[in-house]
Design a protein around this motif. Sequence first.
Motif, mmCIF file in Angstrom:
data_model
loop_
_atom_site.group_PDB
_atom_site.id
_atom_site.type_symbol
_atom_site.label_atom_id
_atom_site.label_comp_id
_atom_site.label_asym_id
_atom_site.label_seq_id
_atom_site.Cartn_x
_atom_site.Cartn_y
_atom_site.Cartn_z
ATOM 1 N N TRP A 188 0.815 -1.212 0.000
ATOM 2 C CA TRP A 188 0.000 0.000 0.000
ATOM 3 C C TRP A 188 0.853 1.268 0.000
ATOM 4 N N TYR A 189 1.878 1.307 0.823
ATOM 5 C CA TYR A 189 2.712 2.503 0.924
ATOM 6 C C TYR A 189 4.025 2.366 0.143
ATOM 7 N N VAL A 190 4.065 1.394 -0.752
ATOM 8 C CA VAL A 190 5.244 1.183 -1.595
ATOM 9 C C VAL A 190 4.911 1.404 -3.057
ATOM 10 N N ASP A 191 3.705 1.039 -3.453
ATOM 11 C CA ASP A 191 3.315 1.123 -4.858
ATOM 12 C C ASP A 191 3.430 2.551 -5.379
ATOM 13 N N ALA A 192 3.983 2.674 -6.597
ATOM 14 C CA ALA A 192 4.147 3.977 -7.246
ATOM 15 C C ALA A 192 3.731 3.901 -8.709
ATOM 16 N N THR A 193 2.756 3.044 -8.998
ATOM 17 C CA THR A 193 2.254 2.957 -10.370
ATOM 18 C C THR A 193 1.732 4.309 -10.827
ATOM 19 N N SER A 194 1.007 4.982 -9.973
ATOM 20 C CA SER A 194 0.523 6.327 -10.257
ATOM 21 C C SER A 194 1.351 7.329 -9.484
ATOM 22 N N GLU A 195 1.390 8.549 -9.991
ATOM 23 C CA GLU A 195 2.091 9.599 -9.241
ATOM 24 C C GLU A 195 1.335 9.984 -7.978
ATOM 25 N N TRP A 196 0.040 9.612 -7.901
ATOM 26 C CA TRP A 196 -0.781 9.934 -6.737
ATOM 27 C C TRP A 196 -0.716 8.782 -5.744
ATOM 28 N N THR A 197 0.408 8.681 -5.077
ATOM 29 C CA THR A 197 0.630 7.575 -4.146
ATOM 30 C C THR A 197 -0.156 7.795 -2.855
ATOM 31 N N LEU A 198 -0.339 6.734 -2.098
ATOM 32 C CA LEU A 198 -1.079 6.791 -0.838
ATOM 33 C C LEU A 198 -0.250 7.550 0.197
ATOM 34 N N ASP A 199 -0.756 8.702 0.650
ATOM 35 C CA ASP A 199 -0.009 9.524 1.608
ATOM 36 C C ASP A 199 -0.882 10.026 2.759
ATOM 37 N N TYR A 200 -1.966 9.295 3.060
ATOM 38 C CA TYR A 200 -2.757 9.540 4.258
ATOM 39 C C TYR A 200 -2.431 8.465 5.294
ATOM 40 N N PRO A 201 -2.705 8.709 6.569
ATOM 41 C CA PRO A 201 -2.429 7.700 7.603
ATOM 42 C C PRO A 201 -3.205 6.406 7.346
ATOM 43 N N PRO A 202 -2.755 5.309 7.950
ATOM 44 C CA PRO A 202 -3.350 3.994 7.660
ATOM 45 C C PRO A 202 -4.829 3.872 7.981
ATOM 46 N N LEU A 203 -5.340 4.600 8.962
ATOM 47 C CA LEU A 203 -6.756 4.471 9.278
ATOM 48 C C LEU A 203 -7.626 4.934 8.109
ATOM 49 N N PHE A 204 -7.168 5.955 7.387
ATOM 50 C CA PHE A 204 -7.906 6.379 6.199
ATOM 51 C C PHE A 204 -7.747 5.342 5.089
ATOM 52 N N ALA A 205 -6.597 4.704 5.028
ATOM 53 C CA ALA A 205 -6.421 3.628 4.047
ATOM 54 C C ALA A 205 -7.389 2.485 4.326
ATOM 55 N N TRP A 206 -7.628 2.189 5.606
ATOM 56 C CA TRP A 206 -8.620 1.166 5.950
ATOM 57 C C TRP A 206 -10.016 1.587 5.507
ATOM 58 N N LEU A 207 -10.323 2.881 5.613
ATOM 59 C CA LEU A 207 -11.609 3.377 5.128
ATOM 60 C C LEU A 207 -11.727 3.170 3.623
ATOM 61 N N GLU A 208 -10.677 3.494 2.889
ATOM 62 C CA GLU A 208 -10.692 3.268 1.430
ATOM 63 C C GLU A 208 -10.851 1.783 1.121
ATOM 64 N N PHE A 209 -10.228 0.938 1.912
ATOM 65 C CA PHE A 209 -10.350 -0.508 1.718
ATOM 66 C C PHE A 209 -11.814 -0.952 1.863
ATOM 67 N N CYS A 210 -12.494 -0.426 2.883
ATOM 68 C CA CYS A 210 -13.903 -0.782 3.082
ATOM 69 C C CYS A 210 -14.770 -0.247 1.941
ATOM 70 N N LEU A 211 -14.510 0.969 1.512
ATOM 71 C CA LEU A 211 -15.293 1.550 0.420
ATOM 72 C C LEU A 211 -15.079 0.790 -0.888
ATOM 73 N N SER A 212 -13.881 0.259 -1.069
ATOM 74 C CA SER A 212 -13.586 -0.442 -2.328
ATOM 75 C C SER A 212 -14.453 -1.685 -2.504
ATOM 76 N N HIS A 213 -14.854 -2.310 -1.414
ATOM 77 C CA HIS A 213 -15.695 -3.511 -1.516
ATOM 78 C C HIS A 213 -17.132 -3.164 -1.901
ATOM 79 N N ILE A 214 -17.509 -1.901 -1.700
ATOM 80 C CA ILE A 214 -18.804 -1.442 -2.199
ATOM 81 C C ILE A 214 -18.665 -0.946 -3.633
#
Length: 578
Positions: free
Chosen positions: A123-149
């Motif tokens: 999650w914090y290593v991928d650089a396929t896009s220039e818009w890399t993940l740069d929010y704290p992990p709790l927000f990443a968990w929120l994105e993870f939950c939203l992705s399943h919807i």
Amino acid sequence: MEETRGKAPWLRRPPMKGEGIASSSRRDSSGGTLMSAEERLRMMRVIQAREMGGSYHEDPYAPHAGAPDQATRKDNNKSSAFTVLLIAVTTVKLLLFTSYRSTDFEVHRNWLAITHSLPMRQWYVDATSEWTLDYPPLFAWLEFCLSHIARFFDARMLKVQNLNYSSPQTILFQRLTVVLADSVYIYAVSEGCRLLTSRLTSRSRNILYSPATVYSLLMLWNVGLLIVDHIHFQYNGFLLGLLQLAVFRVVERRFLAAAFYVSVALNMKHIFLYMAPAFGVYLLRQCCFPNSPHLDIREFNVKNFAALGSIFALVTAIAFGPFAVFGQLPQVFRRLFPFQRGLTHAYWAPNVWALYNGADTALTVLNKRFHFLVQSVQHVADSASSPDNSTLDAVPLVGTEQLKIQSLTGGVVGAGEPNILPAVSPSVTMCLTILGMFPALWSLWRAKVGTPNLASGDVFVRGLVGVTLSSFLFGWHVHEKAILLAIVPLTWLAISSANDARLFLLLSTAGLTGLHPLLFTPSEIPLKYMMIFLYIYAAFKVLKDRFSVVRLPGRRIPRARDHLALRIGFTNFLVPFH
């Protein structure tokens, strides 16, 4: 007199001096005098406020109260006003679905794809896009939950390789998530209305100017959030809702709940580090020295300190724990704090460093015009790193023909160094920020426990706003949107204080003006000017009428001046409200 027997003692009051024979017929068998309906209602509110752990303050900016049935109707009207405002602003949000969206839309789509398609280690290593993940992990968990919807709307948006993907289903889903996430913000506004109602008895016959209605209007229709979240695209309303819940729990003196909400907000978005010192100092003072007005270290409450620390540690461990196990904490923090991005954001926030860069740009233009001799910063750096390791004294001065004006105002993401003025390091901005915070933090630390203004939250919220403004004015790489962190809490103070209302109006006007560059497309330019103008006008109107002079039969109640003085430091602007 028989109907008064058996009534609760608090429904009677002792006879007032000078009441005489005319009032003796209203005395009951115990010698007391029956209270009027208005006095009974006021006493009930006092008891309710004490049961909630706060204090009761009458609203000084309202005419005479009515009977209890009228008060009940007004409470129902307040709920109706909140509902009408909520339905109206939600309708506007839905109508903005097809408006301009910034690169932040692709940023969050990419985060949905990263958290859904890649293992957590990447999650914090991928650089396929220039818009890399740069929010704290709790927000990443929120994105993870939203992705399943999101996969039920369009599964192709969840592929990391689908850069700049924006199908109609993708737009619909992401816009809807922002609207639904605002439910946290709406709940926080309703909590603020509840607290205002319990602490300020609004005796206004016009429901439009009651404290709860004014607060609902200014918060729900905050144009800054409409621009940043529902046009530009972000989730600031959801995050500021968490912040406001933390503030209101402090107002209610529910400090452990406040610690929980602020910990969640910090682990959702690290911009709340701006405000963390205010929460830390105030909670430490109020929880760990609750019975020590003179800060006696022997009365330090270890149990409360452990409770506060445990809450913050638990939330942080849930967010960062997996990445600590992977040994990726340094990589995560490099993403969260990219100091290489430069002193100022692409669009300058209206702070000290905008003036600094503006002064450097002006000096550069003057240098090209009047041929000052300056030393090229880039030339010095290149010479210092040359193989012959020559000293800086040997670096020649360069003329104006070799000096270029850097694009510090072009809105391009990236670091830029000043041409003439010295470069500013992150450590310098940190020192200035701490110095700027110190007066506000000192006032929070010296605040006494149990005073009425503490119960209403004024001291804490005012200190919180001061700390936030210091971070905004002196911080490193501050975004123009960060002014909302100060405007939203300040709205609470603007309801009950004319002085704070003046500051709120000035800060809102300046802050919303600073958001103009975010919307630059031809179709949104008229919209943004109309929204900002209407909000500022409405804010001036309702606050002016709330703090105006009221005339009652036979007396005159002064409230505030006919002009609002907008004062900051030694500056005094008089804004007529006629």
